[in-house]
Design an enzyme around this catalytic site. Structure first.
Site, PDB file in Angstrom:
ATOM      1  N   GLN A 283      34.701  17.692  33.234  1.00 25.93           N
ATOM      2  CA  GLN A 283      34.354  18.862  34.049  1.00 25.93           C
ATOM      3  C   GLN A 283      33.654  19.896  33.188  1.00 25.93           C
ATOM      4  O   GLN A 283      33.197  20.915  33.679  1.00 25.93           O
ATOM      5  CB  GLN A 283      35.628  19.476  34.636  1.00 25.93           C
ATOM      6  CG  GLN A 283      36.385  18.548  35.558  1.00 25.93           C
ATOM      7  CD  GLN A 283      37.798  19.061  35.822  1.00 25.93           C
ATOM      8  OE1 GLN A 283      38.027  19.843  36.740  1.00 25.93           O
ATOM      9  NE2 GLN A 283      38.738  18.647  35.002  1.00 25.93           N
ATOM     10  N   ASN A 284      33.612  19.642  31.891  1.00 27.51           N
ATOM     11  CA  ASN A 284      33.048  20.640  30.978  1.00 27.51           C
ATOM     12  C   ASN A 284      31.520  20.601  30.993  1.00 27.51           C
ATOM     13  O   ASN A 284      30.920  19.544  31.120  1.00 27.51           O
ATOM     14  CB  ASN A 284      33.559  20.410  29.559  1.00 27.51           C
ATOM     15  CG  ASN A 284      35.073  20.544  29.486  1.00 27.51           C
ATOM     16  OD1 ASN A 284      35.681  21.078  30.408  1.00 27.51           O
ATOM     17  ND2 ASN A 284      35.662  20.055  28.422  1.00 27.51           N
TER      18      ASN A 284
ATOM     19  N   ASP B 130      29.839  22.094  28.439  1.00 24.57           N
ATOM     20  CA  ASP B 130      29.462  22.543  27.096  1.00 24.57           C
ATOM     21  C   ASP B 130      28.711  21.515  26.261  1.00 24.57           C
ATOM     22  O   ASP B 130      28.180  21.853  25.194  1.00 24.57           O
ATOM     23  CB  ASP B 130      30.701  23.049  26.327  1.00 24.57           C
ATOM     24  CG  ASP B 130      31.840  22.015  26.267  1.00 24.57           C
ATOM     25  OD1 ASP B 130      31.556  20.805  26.208  1.00 24.57           O
ATOM     26  OD2 ASP B 130      33.020  22.433  26.258  1.00 24.57           O
TER      27      ASP B 130
ATOM     28  N   ARG C  49      27.289  32.696  28.247  1.00 21.78           N
ATOM     29  CA  ARG C  49      28.176  31.552  27.955  1.00 21.78           C
ATOM     30  C   ARG C  49      27.590  30.654  26.866  1.00 21.78           C
ATOM     31  O   ARG C  49      28.316  30.142  26.020  1.00 21.78           O
ATOM     32  CB  ARG C  49      28.432  30.750  29.234  1.00 21.78           C
ATOM     33  CG  ARG C  49      29.411  31.471  30.144  1.00 21.78           C
ATOM     34  CD  ARG C  49      29.725  30.692  31.385  1.00 21.78           C
ATOM     35  NE  ARG C  49      30.407  29.441  31.124  1.00 21.78           N
ATOM     36  CZ  ARG C  49      30.652  28.545  32.064  1.00 21.78           C
ATOM     37  NH1 ARG C  49      30.268  28.759  33.311  1.00 21.78           N
ATOM     38  NH2 ARG C  49      31.278  27.422  31.781  1.00 21.78           N
TER      39      ARG C  49
ATOM     40  N   THR D  89      43.066  19.759  31.610  1.00 18.04           N
ATOM     41  CA  THR D  89      42.571  20.354  32.852  1.00 18.04           C
ATOM     42  C   THR D  89      43.735  20.857  33.687  1.00 18.04           C
ATOM     43  O   THR D  89      44.794  20.218  33.737  1.00 18.04           O
ATOM     44  CB  THR D  89      41.688  19.383  33.672  1.00 18.04           C
ATOM     45  OG1 THR D  89      41.386  19.998  34.933  1.00 18.04           O
ATOM     46  CG2 THR D  89      42.347  18.041  33.917  1.00 18.04           C
TER      47      THR D  89
ATOM     48  N   ASN E 247      48.401  17.805  27.832  1.00 14.01           N
ATOM     49  CA  ASN E 247      48.237  19.221  28.163  1.00 14.01           C
ATOM     50  C   ASN E 247      49.484  19.956  27.672  1.00 14.01           C
ATOM     51  O   ASN E 247      50.583  19.466  27.865  1.00 14.01           O
ATOM     52  CB  ASN E 247      48.111  19.365  29.705  1.00 14.01           C
ATOM     53  CG  ASN E 247      47.537  20.711  30.121  1.00 14.01           C
ATOM     54  OD1 ASN E 247      47.961  21.750  29.626  1.00 14.01           O
ATOM     55  ND2 ASN E 247      46.577  20.685  31.038  1.00 14.01           N
TER      56      ASN E 247
ATOM     57  N   HIS F  47      30.250  18.463  36.394  1.00 18.77           N
ATOM     58  CA  HIS F  47      29.837  19.826  36.729  1.00 18.77           C
ATOM     59  C   HIS F  47      28.534  20.246  36.047  1.00 18.77           C
ATOM     60  O   HIS F  47      28.217  21.424  35.992  1.00 18.77           O
ATOM     61  CB  HIS F  47      30.969  20.814  36.371  1.00 18.77           C
ATOM     62  CG  HIS F  47      32.186  20.654  37.234  1.00 18.77           C
ATOM     63  ND1 HIS F  47      33.409  21.215  36.935  1.00 18.77           N
ATOM     64  CD2 HIS F  47      32.361  19.999  38.413  1.00 18.77           C
ATOM     65  CE1 HIS F  47      34.282  20.907  37.896  1.00 18.77           C
ATOM     66  NE2 HIS F  47      33.678  20.164  38.789  1.00 18.77           N
TER      67      HIS F  47
ATOM     68  N   CYS G 174       9.414  26.368  35.843  1.00 19.56           N
ATOM     69  CA  CYS G 174       9.304  24.918  35.663  1.00 19.56           C
ATOM     70  C   CYS G 174       7.949  24.531  35.072  1.00 19.56           C
ATOM     71  O   CYS G 174       6.904  24.967  35.551  1.00 19.56           O
ATOM     72  CB  CYS G 174       9.500  24.245  37.019  1.00 19.56           C
ATOM     73  SG  CYS G 174       9.243  22.466  37.001  1.00 19.56           S
TER      74      CYS G 174
HETATM   75  P1  OAD Z   1      41.139  25.462  33.301  1.00 18.28           P
HETATM   76  O1  OAD Z   1      40.816  26.688  32.501  1.00 18.28           O
HETATM   77  O2  OAD Z   1      41.484  25.643  34.732  1.00 18.28           O
HETATM   78  O3  OAD Z   1      42.385  24.717  32.637  1.00 18.28           O
HETATM   79  C1  OAD Z   1      42.461  24.486  31.258  1.00 18.28           C
HETATM   80  C2  OAD Z   1      43.665  23.592  30.999  1.00 18.28           C
HETATM   81  O4  OAD Z   1      43.669  23.246  29.633  1.00 18.28           O
HETATM   82  C3  OAD Z   1      45.028  24.236  31.297  1.00 18.28           C
HETATM   83  O5  OAD Z   1      45.824  23.346  32.053  1.00 18.28           O
HETATM   84  C4  OAD Z   1      45.622  24.457  29.907  1.00 18.28           C
HETATM   85  O6  OAD Z   1      47.038  24.319  29.897  1.00 18.28           O
HETATM   86  C5  OAD Z   1      44.968  23.324  29.141  1.00 18.28           C
HETATM   87  N1  OAD Z   1      44.839  23.546  27.686  1.00 18.28           N
HETATM   88  C6  OAD Z   1      44.676  24.694  26.999  1.00 18.28           C
HETATM   89  N2  OAD Z   1      44.550  24.470  25.694  1.00 18.28           N
HETATM   90  C7  OAD Z   1      44.617  23.123  25.528  1.00 18.28           C
HETATM   91  C8  OAD Z   1      44.537  22.251  24.407  1.00 18.28           C
HETATM   92  N3  OAD Z   1      44.344  22.726  23.177  1.00 18.28           N
HETATM   93  N4  OAD Z   1      44.635  20.924  24.622  1.00 18.28           N
HETATM   94  C9  OAD Z   1      44.831  20.434  25.861  1.00 18.28           C
HETATM   95  N5  OAD Z   1      44.906  21.211  26.963  1.00 18.28           N
HETATM   96  C10 OAD Z   1      44.809  22.530  26.800  1.00 18.28           C
HETATM   97  O7  OAD Z   1      39.932  24.445  33.094  1.00 18.28           O
HETATM   98  P2  OAD Z   1      39.494  23.208  33.982  1.00 18.28           P
HETATM   99  O8  OAD Z   1      40.673  22.490  34.535  1.00 18.28           O
HETATM  100  O9  OAD Z   1      38.507  22.438  33.200  1.00 18.28           O
HETATM  101  O10 OAD Z   1      34.126  24.471  37.080  1.00 18.28           O
HETATM  102  O11 OAD Z   1      38.725  23.922  35.156  1.00 18.28           O
HETATM  103  C11 OAD Z   1      38.125  23.132  36.128  1.00 18.28           C
HETATM  104  C12 OAD Z   1      36.834  23.743  36.580  1.00 18.28           C
HETATM  105  O12 OAD Z   1      37.087  25.071  37.012  1.00 18.28           O
HETATM  106  C13 OAD Z   1      35.803  23.905  35.489  1.00 18.28           C
HETATM  107  O13 OAD Z   1      35.049  22.739  35.271  1.00 18.28           O
HETATM  108  C14 OAD Z   1      34.939  24.988  36.022  1.00 18.28           C
HETATM  109  C15 OAD Z   1      35.995  25.908  36.577  1.00 18.28           C
HETATM  110  O14 OAD Z   1      35.596  26.606  37.642  1.00 18.28           O
HETATM  111  C16 OAD Z   1      32.809  24.733  37.061  1.00 18.28           C
HETATM  112  O15 OAD Z   1      32.274  25.348  36.171  1.00 18.28           O
HETATM  113  C17 OAD Z   1      32.094  24.174  38.238  1.00 18.28           C
END
Ligand code: OAD
Length: 248
Positions: free
Chosen positions: A108-109, A111, A77, A196, A221, A126, A155
């Protein structure tokens, strides 16, 4: 006038932002999509790796079962992230931090792109893929300063094995970070939820908590989410296009 511009005026969002004393922003993978970071649930290349769904390889149990494999996944990643730079959405959010008396960014990112764009004090719900954490003493180190040929890394302080400093499925969020995010969400005048899918809890509960406490809730979104129906405004489009155009 474009439709989005109309909805910004009609909804009163501009006025809300001008009057806001406290703004809270929650971001997810979509805010980094235009930087080339794959989302989790959009069929991106991090959805399945070596035949394993991301929520299996990114699970708490894997740390005990096969820590070296967890590192291989996170090295992969980080490799994907290596060439990714912040996009106009990250940059706009970074500018907003000086536009309001109080501003909080929770993401939640993992990166690190918000910080790279200039945001300070980002609440990383996260964790962060660029950090390693000792399983023994909890010491944290920058992964880039570790020998990449030694996996799992060791470590510097105590010689214990290290893991990625990321919240995995089945794990609690870092408590201090979570408490601060929940407090800030509950006192926000305006809450943005950007990019999200809003299905991974507890993070996904923050916008609803903000709304219950009286915040004006705005979603950015391209797609509908489970939060859409409680939002005061939904701006349907890519974050990197919608956010920079949001003048107030
Ligand atoms: P998801 O992959 O579940 O959702 C991504 C969201 O971004 C979707 O609703 C898309 O419609 C939207 N999207 C895509 N392109 C976009 C853009 N250019 N602008 C705005 N929105 C856009 O990602 P998360 O909701 O972040 O957890 O996922 C939540 C958590 O699930 C992550 O933090 C991760 C994962 O498991 C951990 O790593 C602990």
């Amino acid at each position: 006038m474009p439709e989005k511009e109309e909805s910004v005026n009609a909804s009163g969002l501009r006025g809300r932002l001008r009057a806001a004393r406290s703004v809270f922003v929650l971001t997810g993978a979509g805010v980094s999509a235009e930087s080339g970071v794959p989302t989790f649930r959009g069929g991106g290349q991090t959805a399945v790796w070596k035949g394993m769904p991301f929520d299996v390889i990114s699970s708490a149990g894997m740390v005990g079962r096969d820590l070296a494999l967890v590192w291989e996944w996170f090295d992969y990643r980080r490799g994907v992230l290596q060439s990714c730079r912040p996009n106009p959405a990250h940059e706009t959010i970074a500018r907003w931090q000086t536009s309001f008396p109080q501003f909080t960014l929770a993401t939640q990112n993992v990166d690190g792109l918000h910080t790279e764009a200039g945001s300070r004090g980002v609440l990383e719900l996260h964790g962060n893929v660029w950090r390693a954490r000792c399983l023994n003493c909890e010491g944290r180190e920058d992964v880039r300063e570790k020998d990449a040929s030694v996996r799992p890394p060791v470590c510097r302080a105590c010689g214990g094995l290290m893991r990625p400093d990321v919240v995995l499925f089945g794990e609690m969020l870092p408590e201090e970070v979570w408490v601060e995010a929940a407090e800030r969400a509950a006192t926000a005048d305006v809450c943005f939820v950007v990019g999200t899918s809003a299905i991974v809890y507890p993070a996904a509960g923050l916008p609803a908590a903000a709304k219950r406490a009286g915040a004006f809730l705005v979603e950015v979104n391209p797609e509908e989410t489970p939060l859409s129906n409680i939002c005061d405004v939904t701006l349907r489009g890519a974050a990197g296009e919608v956010l920079p155009r949001l003048e107030f």
